[in-house]
Design a protein around this motif. Structure first.
Motif, PDB file in Angstrom:
ATOM      1  N   UNK A 104      18.596  11.803 -15.390  1.00 57.89           N
ATOM      2  CA  UNK A 104      19.985  11.554 -15.773  1.00 57.89           C
ATOM      3  C   UNK A 104      20.199  10.068 -16.055  1.00 57.89           C
ATOM      4  N   UNK A 105      19.879   9.222 -15.092  1.00 55.71           N
ATOM      5  CA  UNK A 105      20.027   7.776 -15.248  1.00 55.71           C
ATOM      6  C   UNK A 105      18.772   7.108 -14.706  1.00 55.71           C
ATOM      7  N   UNK A 106      18.098   6.332 -15.543  1.00 50.36           N
ATOM      8  CA  UNK A 106      16.880   5.652 -15.118  1.00 50.36           C
ATOM      9  C   UNK A 106      17.221   4.491 -14.190  1.00 50.36           C
ATOM     10  N   UNK A 107      16.349   4.232 -13.232  1.00 52.22           N
ATOM     11  CA  UNK A 107      16.530   3.144 -12.267  1.00 52.22           C
ATOM     12  C   UNK A 107      15.682   1.958 -12.700  1.00 52.22           C
ATOM     13  N   UNK A 108      16.319   0.839 -12.979  1.00 55.50           N
ATOM     14  CA  UNK A 108      15.608  -0.355 -13.428  1.00 55.50           C
ATOM     15  C   UNK A 108      15.289  -1.272 -12.255  1.00 55.50           C
ATOM     16  N   UNK A 109      14.745  -0.698 -11.217  1.00 54.47           N
ATOM     17  CA  UNK A 109      14.343  -1.451 -10.030  1.00 54.47           C
ATOM     18  C   UNK A 109      12.887  -1.128  -9.725  1.00 54.47           C
ATOM     19  N   UNK A 110      12.167  -2.130  -9.260  1.00 53.14           N
ATOM     20  CA  UNK A 110      10.752  -1.923  -8.923  1.00 53.14           C
ATOM     21  C   UNK A 110      10.658  -1.410  -7.493  1.00 53.14           C
ATOM     22  N   UNK A 111      10.967  -0.132  -7.324  1.00 56.16           N
ATOM     23  CA  UNK A 111      10.947   0.477  -6.001  1.00 56.16           C
ATOM     24  C   UNK A 111       9.762   1.428  -5.903  1.00 56.16           C
ATOM     25  N   UNK A 112       8.765   1.025  -5.149  1.00 64.67           N
ATOM     26  CA  UNK A 112       7.586   1.867  -4.979  1.00 64.67           C
ATOM     27  C   UNK A 112       6.987   1.628  -3.600  1.00 64.67           C
ATOM     28  N   UNK A 113       6.200   2.564  -3.171  1.00 67.02           N
ATOM     29  CA  UNK A 113       5.542   2.449  -1.869  1.00 67.02           C
ATOM     30  C   UNK A 113       4.168   3.100  -1.968  1.00 67.02           C
ATOM     31  N   UNK A 114       3.164   2.423  -1.416  1.00 67.65           N
ATOM     32  CA  UNK A 114       1.796   2.926  -1.463  1.00 67.65           C
ATOM     33  C   UNK A 114       1.324   3.284  -0.059  1.00 67.65           C
ATOM     34  N   UNK A 115       0.453   4.275  -0.013  1.00 65.92           N
ATOM     35  CA  UNK A 115      -0.064   4.753   1.264  1.00 65.92           C
ATOM     36  C   UNK A 115      -1.436   5.370   1.018  1.00 65.92           C
ATOM     37  N   UNK A 116      -2.200   5.550   2.088  1.00 61.50           N
ATOM     38  CA  UNK A 116      -3.537   6.120   1.972  1.00 61.50           C
ATOM     39  C   UNK A 116      -3.744   7.239   2.993  1.00 61.50           C
ATOM     40  N   UNK A 117      -4.529   8.195   2.589  1.00 60.52           N
ATOM     41  CA  UNK A 117      -5.038   9.199   3.523  1.00 60.52           C
ATOM     42  C   UNK A 117      -6.548   9.003   3.618  1.00 60.52           C
ATOM     43  N   UNK A 118      -7.020   8.712   4.804  1.00 62.46           N
ATOM     44  CA  UNK A 118      -8.445   8.513   5.042  1.00 62.46           C
ATOM     45  C   UNK A 118      -8.984   9.741   5.770  1.00 62.46           C
ATOM     46  N   UNK A 119     -10.017  10.343   5.207  1.00 62.10           N
ATOM     47  CA  UNK A 119     -10.601  11.553   5.797  1.00 62.10           C
ATOM     48  C   UNK A 119     -11.847  11.174   6.601  1.00 62.10           C
ATOM     49  N   UNK A 120     -11.786  11.436   7.897  1.00 69.98           N
ATOM     50  CA  UNK A 120     -12.898  11.141   8.808  1.00 69.98           C
ATOM     51  C   UNK A 120     -13.139  12.370   9.678  1.00 69.98           C
ATOM     52  N   UNK A 121     -14.190  13.107   9.379  1.00 71.79           N
ATOM     53  CA  UNK A 121     -14.462  14.357  10.080  1.00 71.79           C
ATOM     54  C   UNK A 121     -14.810  14.155  11.548  1.00 71.79           C
ATOM     55  N   UNK A 122     -15.124  12.931  11.947  1.00 72.65           N
ATOM     56  CA  UNK A 122     -15.491  12.660  13.334  1.00 72.65           C
ATOM     57  C   UNK A 122     -14.265  12.578  14.244  1.00 72.65           C
ATOM     58  N   UNK A 123     -13.095  12.379  13.628  1.00 71.77           N
ATOM     59  CA  UNK A 123     -11.873  12.251  14.428  1.00 71.77           C
ATOM     60  C   UNK A 123     -11.428  13.622  14.951  1.00 71.77           C
ATOM     61  N   UNK A 124     -10.967  13.677  16.210  1.00 79.82           N
ATOM     62  CA  UNK A 124     -10.494  14.966  16.743  1.00 79.82           C
ATOM     63  C   UNK A 124      -9.081  15.321  16.301  1.00 79.82           C
ATOM     64  N   UNK A 125      -8.281  14.303  15.888  1.00 84.22           N
ATOM     65  CA  UNK A 125      -6.892  14.570  15.526  1.00 84.22           C
ATOM     66  C   UNK A 125      -6.404  13.542  14.505  1.00 84.22           C
ATOM     67  N   UNK A 126      -5.192  13.763  14.033  1.00 83.05           N
ATOM     68  CA  UNK A 126      -4.580  12.880  13.036  1.00 83.05           C
ATOM     69  C   UNK A 126      -4.155  11.574  13.700  1.00 83.05           C
ATOM     70  N   UNK A 127      -4.362  10.469  12.977  1.00 81.94           N
ATOM     71  CA  UNK A 127      -3.994   9.146  13.486  1.00 81.94           C
ATOM     72  C   UNK A 127      -3.175   8.432  12.426  1.00 81.94           C
ATOM     73  N   UNK A 128      -1.907   8.148  12.731  1.00 79.59           N
ATOM     74  CA  UNK A 128      -0.989   7.534  11.774  1.00 79.59           C
ATOM     75  C   UNK A 128      -0.920   6.033  12.010  1.00 79.59           C
TER      76      UNK A 128
END
Length: 260
Positions: A76-100
Motif C-alpha cells: 500500500x505505502x512503501x517505507x523509505x527507512x532502512x529498517x532491517x535485522x539480521x540473525x543466524x541459525x547455527x546447526x550443531x548436532x552435538x548440542x542437546x538443546x536449543x541455545x539462544x
C-alpha cells in the motif's frame, strides 16, 4: 551449517490475499495476515507479513532484490527507512538443546516449524522498530506545539493545519493499534514444548514484551497530546463564536440606535 536470516520493513502493509494468489510457490503455512514458504529445492525460506515485513532465509543479494521488487506490487505505502535485522541459525548436532544468543541461535537440528518461529520473532522485532520510529516522530513533532503553548499560551497553527496534524497522528496510532496482534504467539507453539520454549527465549532476546510496553506507554502520551490539542482547538473555536455573537449584538444595537 549456518542459515542466514534477514528481516526487512518494506511497506506499511501488503495485500496478502492477492500476493498468495499470484506468487507461484506452494504455501507451507499461512493465514489471511501472513504466509510462510519452505522452498526446499534451493534451501530457501520466505515469510511475508501483512504489516509490511518480509523475512528471508538463505537468500543471496540478487534473489532478495528480485523478490523485493516483486512484492512491492502488493504494497500500500512503501517505507523509505532502512529498517532491517539480521540473525543466524547455527546447526550443531552435538548440542542437546536449543541455545539462544543475541545474534544467533544454535540448534541440534532444523525443520520448517523451528525456522518459522525464528523468522517470526525477527519479523516482529523489525515491525516494532518501525512503530517505535513512527511514535518517536509523532512525539517529537508534538513537542513544538507544546512548547508554543508554554511560551505563548496559544497555538499559532491554523485550524485546518491542526486538524490535518490530528488526522495524521490518529492515522499512525490506528495503524499501530491495528497491527499489535503481531505479538500473538503462533498456534504451532501451543502443542510443542520445545517450540514454545524457543519462542519465549527469542521474545526475551529481542525484548519484544518490554518494547511493546514502552510503545504502549508512548501511545498513551500521543493520545494525551491529542486530547490537549483538541481541547485547545475547541476553546479557540468557542472564543471565536463568542466574539462573533458579541459583534452581531453590537451591530444590532448600532442599527437600532441609528433608526431611532
Amino acid at each position: 551449517m549456518e542459515i542466514q536470516i534477514e528481516a526487512l520493513q518494506i511497506a506499511e502493509s501488503f495485500n496478502i490475499k492477492k500476493f498468495r494468489s499470484e506468487f507461484r510457490s506452494e504455501v507451507f503455512s499461512g493465514s489471511t495476515s501472513e504466509v510462510f514458504y519452505a522452498l526446499t529445492e534451493n534451501n530457501r525460506y520466505l515469510y511475508v507479513f501483512d504489516y509490511g515485513v518480509v523475512v528471508f532465509a538463505n537468500y543471496d543479494a540478487l534473489a532478495k532484490s528480485e523478490f523485493i521488487q516483486f512484492v512491492k506490487n502488493y504494497a500500500t505505502t512503501l517505507v523509505n527507512l532502512d529498517l532491517c535485522e539480521e540473525y543466524q541459525i547455527v546447526i550443531d548436532e552435538k548440542l542437546p538443546k536449543v541455545l539462544v544468543k543475541n545474534d544467533y541461535v544454535t540448534v541440534p537440528q532444523i525443520d520448517s516449524s523451528l525456522l518459522r518461529i525464528v523468522m517470526l520473532n525477527i519479523g516482529q522485532s523489525v515491525a516494532l522498530e518501525y512503530y517505535e520510529v513512527l511514535t518517536d516522530d509523532i512525539i517529537t513533532s508534538s513537542k513544538h506545539y507544546i512548547l508554543e503553548l508554554e511560551n505563548r499560551g496559544k497555538l499559532s497553527i491554523s485550524k485546518t493545519n491542526l486538524l490535518k496534524y490530528i488526522g495524521k497522528v490518529l492515522n499512525v496510532k490506528n495503524s499501530i493499534v491495528d497491527n499489535l496482534y503481531i505479538l500473538d504467539d503462533p498456534n504451532l507453539v501451543w502443542d510443542n514444548e520445545e517450540l514454545n520454549l524457543l519462542n519465549r527465549n527469542l521474545k526475551a532476546n529481542f525484548d519484544i514484551n518490554p518494547r511493546f510496553k514502552d510503545l504502549d506507554y508512548r501511545l498513551q502520551i500521543v493520545e494525551n497530546n491529542l486530547t490537549l490539542f483538541t481541547d485547545v482547538l475547541n476553546v479557540r473555536e468557542s472564543n471565536r463564536l463568542e466574539w462573533i455573537i458579541i459583534i452581531l449584538i453590537l451591530i444590532e444595537i448600532v442599527i437600532a440606535l441609528f433608526f431611532h
